[in-house]
Design a protein around this motif. Structure first.
Motif, PDB file in Angstrom:
ATOM      1  N   LEU A  92       0.836  -1.204   0.000  1.00 43.87           N
ATOM      2  CA  LEU A  92       0.000   0.000   0.000  1.00 43.87           C
ATOM      3  C   LEU A  92       0.872   1.255   0.000  1.00 43.87           C
ATOM      4  O   LEU A  92       0.576   2.226  -0.709  1.00 43.87           O
ATOM      5  CB  LEU A  92      -0.922   0.012   1.225  1.00 43.87           C
ATOM      6  CG  LEU A  92      -2.224  -0.781   1.149  1.00 43.87           C
ATOM      7  CD1 LEU A  92      -2.995  -0.643   2.456  1.00 43.87           C
ATOM      8  CD2 LEU A  92      -3.091  -0.322  -0.011  1.00 43.87           C
ATOM      9  N   ALA A  93       1.934   1.235   0.803  1.00 40.67           N
ATOM     10  CA  ALA A  93       2.808   2.400   0.880  1.00 40.67           C
ATOM     11  C   ALA A  93       3.442   2.706  -0.474  1.00 40.67           C
ATOM     12  O   ALA A  93       3.537   3.874  -0.880  1.00 40.67           O
ATOM     13  CB  ALA A  93       3.895   2.163   1.924  1.00 40.67           C
ATOM     14  N   GLU A  94       3.861   1.668  -1.171  1.00 44.47           N
ATOM     15  CA  GLU A  94       4.478   1.865  -2.488  1.00 44.47           C
ATOM     16  C   GLU A  94       3.476   2.384  -3.512  1.00 44.47           C
ATOM     17  O   GLU A  94       3.864   3.000  -4.515  1.00 44.47           O
ATOM     18  CB  GLU A  94       5.110   0.562  -2.956  1.00 44.47           C
ATOM     19  CG  GLU A  94       6.356   0.190  -2.140  1.00 44.47           C
ATOM     20  CD  GLU A  94       6.878  -1.194  -2.451  1.00 44.47           C
ATOM     21  OE1 GLU A  94       6.170  -1.946  -3.172  1.00 44.47           O
ATOM     22  OE2 GLU A  94       7.983  -1.533  -1.966  1.00 44.47           O
ATOM     23  N   GLN A  95       2.193   2.167  -3.230  1.00 48.36           N
ATOM     24  CA  GLN A  95       1.141   2.675  -4.116  1.00 48.36           C
ATOM     25  C   GLN A  95       0.653   4.054  -3.683  1.00 48.36           C
ATOM     26  O   GLN A  95      -0.286   4.594  -4.258  1.00 48.36           O
ATOM     27  CB  GLN A  95      -0.027   1.680  -4.142  1.00 48.36           C
ATOM     28  CG  GLN A  95       0.341   0.339  -4.795  1.00 48.36           C
ATOM     29  CD  GLN A  95      -0.721  -0.723  -4.604  1.00 48.36           C
ATOM     30  OE1 GLN A  95      -1.695  -0.530  -3.867  1.00 48.36           O
ATOM     31  NE2 GLN A  95      -0.553  -1.855  -5.271  1.00 48.36           N
ATOM     32  N   GLY A  96       1.300   4.615  -2.659  1.00 53.61           N
ATOM     33  CA  GLY A  96       1.010   5.985  -2.248  1.00 53.61           C
ATOM     34  C   GLY A  96       0.156   6.131  -1.006  1.00 53.61           C
ATOM     35  O   GLY A  96      -0.123   7.251  -0.580  1.00 53.61           O
ATOM     36  N   ARG A 145       8.304  -4.024  14.551  1.00 48.98           N
ATOM     37  CA  ARG A 145       8.740  -5.283  13.932  1.00 48.98           C
ATOM     38  C   ARG A 145       8.399  -5.303  12.436  1.00 48.98           C
ATOM     39  O   ARG A 145       9.185  -5.773  11.616  1.00 48.98           O
ATOM     40  CB  ARG A 145       8.072  -6.445  14.655  1.00 48.98           C
ATOM     41  CG  ARG A 145       8.460  -7.826  14.181  1.00 48.98           C
ATOM     42  CD  ARG A 145       9.803  -8.296  14.714  1.00 48.98           C
ATOM     43  NE  ARG A 145       9.963  -9.711  14.411  1.00 48.98           N
ATOM     44  CZ  ARG A 145       9.659 -10.694  15.248  1.00 48.98           C
ATOM     45  NH1 ARG A 145       9.191 -10.420  16.457  1.00 48.98           N
ATOM     46  NH2 ARG A 145       9.830 -11.942  14.915  1.00 48.98           N
ATOM     47  N   ALA A 146       7.241  -4.761  12.068  1.00 50.19           N
ATOM     48  CA  ALA A 146       6.857  -4.704  10.653  1.00 50.19           C
ATOM     49  C   ALA A 146       7.834  -3.845   9.857  1.00 50.19           C
ATOM     50  O   ALA A 146       8.147  -4.148   8.694  1.00 50.19           O
ATOM     51  CB  ALA A 146       5.440  -4.169  10.512  1.00 50.19           C
ATOM     52  N   ILE A 147       8.320  -2.788  10.474  1.00 51.14           N
ATOM     53  CA  ILE A 147       9.300  -1.918   9.818  1.00 51.14           C
ATOM     54  C   ILE A 147      10.657  -2.620   9.738  1.00 51.14           C
ATOM     55  O   ILE A 147      11.316  -2.608   8.692  1.00 51.14           O
ATOM     56  CB  ILE A 147       9.399  -0.582  10.565  1.00 51.14           C
ATOM     57  CG1 ILE A 147       8.107   0.211  10.366  1.00 51.14           C
ATOM     58  CG2 ILE A 147      10.609   0.225  10.100  1.00 51.14           C
ATOM     59  CD1 ILE A 147       7.960   1.392  11.285  1.00 51.14           C
ATOM     60  N   ASP A 148      11.065  -3.260  10.822  1.00 48.95           N
ATOM     61  CA  ASP A 148      12.347  -3.967  10.839  1.00 48.95           C
ATOM     62  C   ASP A 148      12.404  -5.043   9.755  1.00 48.95           C
ATOM     63  O   ASP A 148      13.463  -5.294   9.174  1.00 48.95           O
ATOM     64  CB  ASP A 148      12.587  -4.611  12.206  1.00 48.95           C
ATOM     65  CG  ASP A 148      12.818  -3.597  13.311  1.00 48.95           C
ATOM     66  OD1 ASP A 148      13.039  -2.410  12.991  1.00 48.95           O
ATOM     67  OD2 ASP A 148      12.756  -3.985  14.489  1.00 48.95           O
ATOM     68  N   GLU A 149      11.258  -5.690   9.501  1.00 42.31           N
ATOM     69  CA  GLU A 149      11.207  -6.758   8.504  1.00 42.31           C
ATOM     70  C   GLU A 149      10.812  -6.246   7.122  1.00 42.31           C
ATOM     71  O   GLU A 149      10.616  -7.035   6.192  1.00 42.31           O
ATOM     72  CB  GLU A 149      10.251  -7.855   8.975  1.00 42.31           C
ATOM     73  CG  GLU A 149      10.708  -8.510  10.275  1.00 42.31           C
ATOM     74  CD  GLU A 149       9.904  -9.732  10.662  1.00 42.31           C
ATOM     75  OE1 GLU A 149       9.184 -10.285   9.790  1.00 42.31           O
ATOM     76  OE2 GLU A 149       9.989 -10.140  11.838  1.00 42.31           O
ATOM     77  N   ASP A 150      10.667  -4.911   7.006  1.00 39.19           N
ATOM     78  CA  ASP A 150      10.398  -4.247   5.728  1.00 39.19           C
ATOM     79  C   ASP A 150       9.107  -4.731   5.067  1.00 39.19           C
ATOM     80  O   ASP A 150       9.029  -4.868   3.847  1.00 39.19           O
ATOM     81  CB  ASP A 150      11.575  -4.440   4.762  1.00 39.19           C
ATOM     82  CG  ASP A 150      11.559  -3.424   3.616  1.00 39.19           C
ATOM     83  OD1 ASP A 150      11.077  -2.300   3.839  1.00 39.19           O
ATOM     84  OD2 ASP A 150      12.014  -3.769   2.507  1.00 39.19           O
ATOM     85  N   VAL A 151       8.085  -4.970   5.891  1.00 37.86           N
ATOM     86  CA  VAL A 151       6.794  -5.382   5.337  1.00 37.86           C
ATOM     87  C   VAL A 151       5.697  -4.356   5.593  1.00 37.86           C
ATOM     88  O   VAL A 151       4.570  -4.512   5.104  1.00 37.86           O
ATOM     89  CB  VAL A 151       6.341  -6.766   5.877  1.00 37.86           C
ATOM     90  CG1 VAL A 151       7.321  -7.842   5.445  1.00 37.86           C
ATOM     91  CG2 VAL A 151       6.180  -6.748   7.394  1.00 37.86           C
ATOM     92  N   GLY A 152       6.006  -3.286   6.352  1.00 36.53           N
ATOM     93  CA  GLY A 152       4.973  -2.311   6.655  1.00 36.53           C
ATOM     94  C   GLY A 152       5.532  -0.946   7.000  1.00 36.53           C
ATOM     95  O   GLY A 152       6.743  -0.779   7.182  1.00 36.53           O
ATOM     96  N   VAL A 153       4.633   0.036   7.083  1.00 27.11           N
ATOM     97  CA  VAL A 153       4.979   1.389   7.503  1.00 27.11           C
ATOM     98  C   VAL A 153       3.972   1.837   8.554  1.00 27.11           C
ATOM     99  O   VAL A 153       2.820   1.387   8.561  1.00 27.11           O
ATOM    100  CB  VAL A 153       4.968   2.392   6.322  1.00 27.11           C
ATOM    101  CG1 VAL A 153       5.956   1.966   5.248  1.00 27.11           C
ATOM    102  CG2 VAL A 153       3.574   2.542   5.733  1.00 27.11           C
ATOM    103  N   GLY A 175       9.258   3.936   8.772  1.00 27.59           N
ATOM    104  CA  GLY A 175       9.544   2.987   7.707  1.00 27.59           C
ATOM    105  C   GLY A 175       9.449   3.581   6.318  1.00 27.59           C
ATOM    106  O   GLY A 175       9.621   2.879   5.319  1.00 27.59           O
ATOM    107  N   ALA A 176       9.156   4.883   6.241  1.00 26.32           N
ATOM    108  CA  ALA A 176       9.028   5.553   4.944  1.00 26.32           C
ATOM    109  C   ALA A 176       9.883   6.822   4.898  1.00 26.32           C
ATOM    110  O   ALA A 176       9.577   7.761   4.170  1.00 26.32           O
ATOM    111  CB  ALA A 176       7.567   5.879   4.662  1.00 26.32           C
TER     112      ALA A 176
END
Length: 380
Positions: free
Chosen positions: A104-108, A187-195, A278-279
């Motif tokens: 979702l983040a990559e889609q804005g 943890r989601a940020i550390d694993e690069d799956v969320g922001v 994370g962004a």
């Protein structure tokens, strides 16, 4: 004081979920604050909030680190057998977060407004997870979505998951986002799956977090034990916030296999108020996860309990309108808290109610719960 019978400490079984905001319970047991009041805290690590509820209401646990909203759900019989409950104190405030998927983040979609715009263009409903149907995370998630014009029950799909399953579910694409306590946002940020789209303190500044909960029957039969538990946790919370070194030690203890069983740095960053969304945005939060605040964190304000009932009413979880004030006066055991506050020299507030302005600009102070619950444009 609970008292020492035959030179034996009174053992109290307290359940907890492996989350950063169980810290005062852990440190009370680890540092011996409990024994100063004639009790021995035996902690039981649980796997879901439903498990915490069931063990607490059956008597398998004496008390628990538990979601504020869950306590009122049981009190009102929402989705379970009604049982009278007791909130003894607030254990924490602030320090939760809504996480959106990296996709979702990559889609804005990085925050509320951009998520609302993105969802208008999605060919499917987005799925957001929370931790319990009547709990803090569900109510904060719904409030945030609705504040940005997103109906959480009609324009999105809500899913209940234990906190520890959030990051894996996000990675697998089962959910598009979640609201949960730490360390899972980090943890989601550390694993690069969320922001991090929004912190809970941005939704409701200085909102209540987890509470020390028990049944009304236990509170009635063992008031001395309840005061001893509160007193031990007040001392532990004060100790955690006394220095950065104490917070660092707390993070180290929490990271152990008996408690959160995760990387120490994942816990320490947000425990110390250091945020990375994370962004690309980093900041020192002015309202981080807090455990004591000279007692301001811990007082069981009636208005806090009432807020959760207004949201239960708003989202159609209640069949009728509760007597908000009477229910809060029954559940929030201010009498027991005051006794423990006196034992520990903890300051008391001037009022049993407090006010705050939430993310949508609407002020809540407990003065008109019925009007407040019915005032929202987006509701069931």
């Amino acid at each position: 004081m609970a008292g020492i019978i035959n030179n034996q400490l009174r053992t109290v079984r307290i359940g907890f979920m492996p989350l950063t905001d169980c810290a005062s319970l852990v440190m009370a047991a680890e540092c011996g604050f409990d024994r100063q009041y004639g009790i021995r805290i035996v902690l039981s690590r649980e796997t879901s909030w439903a498990n915490v509820r069931d063990k607490m209401t059956s008597g398998a646990l004496d008390a628990a680190h538990v979601l504020y909203g869950l306590m009122y759900g049981v009190q009102l019989g929402i989705g379970c057998q009604q049982q009278a409950m007791a909130v003894l104190m607030n254990l924490s405030r602030n320090g939760q977060a809504v996480t959106l998927s990296r996709t979702l983040a990559e889609q804005g979609a990085l925050d509320g407004p951009s998520l609302a715009q993105h969802l208008r263009d999605l060919p499917r409903s987005a799925t957001f997870a929370h931790t319990f149907p009547t709990g803090n995370h569900a109510m904060l998630l719904y409030y945030w979505l609705a504040a940005h014009g997103i109906d959480p029950l009609r324009q999105a799909r809500a899913l209940t998951l234990p906190p520890a399953q959030m990051v894996g579910s996000l990675r697998a694409g089962m959910i598009d986002g979640f609201c949960a306590g730490e360390p899972w946002g980090q943890r989601a940020i550390d694993e690069d799956v969320g922001v991090t789209a929004v912190t809970s303190q941005q939704i409701w500044p200085d909102h209540p977090g987890k509470v020390l909960g028990t049944t009304a029957a236990f509170a009635a039969s063992e008031p001395g034990t309840c005061r001893a538990m509160i007193a031990a946790l007040l001392d532990a919370a004060r100790w955690i916030e006394a220095s950065s070194a104490n917070k660092e030690r707390t993070a180290t203890v929490l990271a152990g296999s008996a408690y959160l069983n995760t990387g120490r740095e994942t816990i320490a960053a947000r425990l110390m108020g250091q945020y990375d969304n994370g962004a690309g945005e980093r900041w020192t939060d002015q309202r981080p996860l807090s455990f004591h605040g000279d007692g301001e964190v811990n007082f069981p304000y009636l208005s806090d309990g009432m807020w959760f009932m207004t949201q239960h009413q708003r989202w159609g979880l209640l069949r009728g309108e509760p007597d908000y004030l009477a229910q809060a006066q029954a559940v929030n055991r201010i009498d027991l808290y005051k006794g423990a506050a006196e034992m520990t020299g903890t300051q008391l507030p001037a009022s049993n109610m407090r006010g705050s302005t939430l993310i949508d600009g609407v002020r809540w102070d407990g003065s008109d719960p019925r009007g407040y619950a019915g005032s929202f444009a987006i509701r069931q």
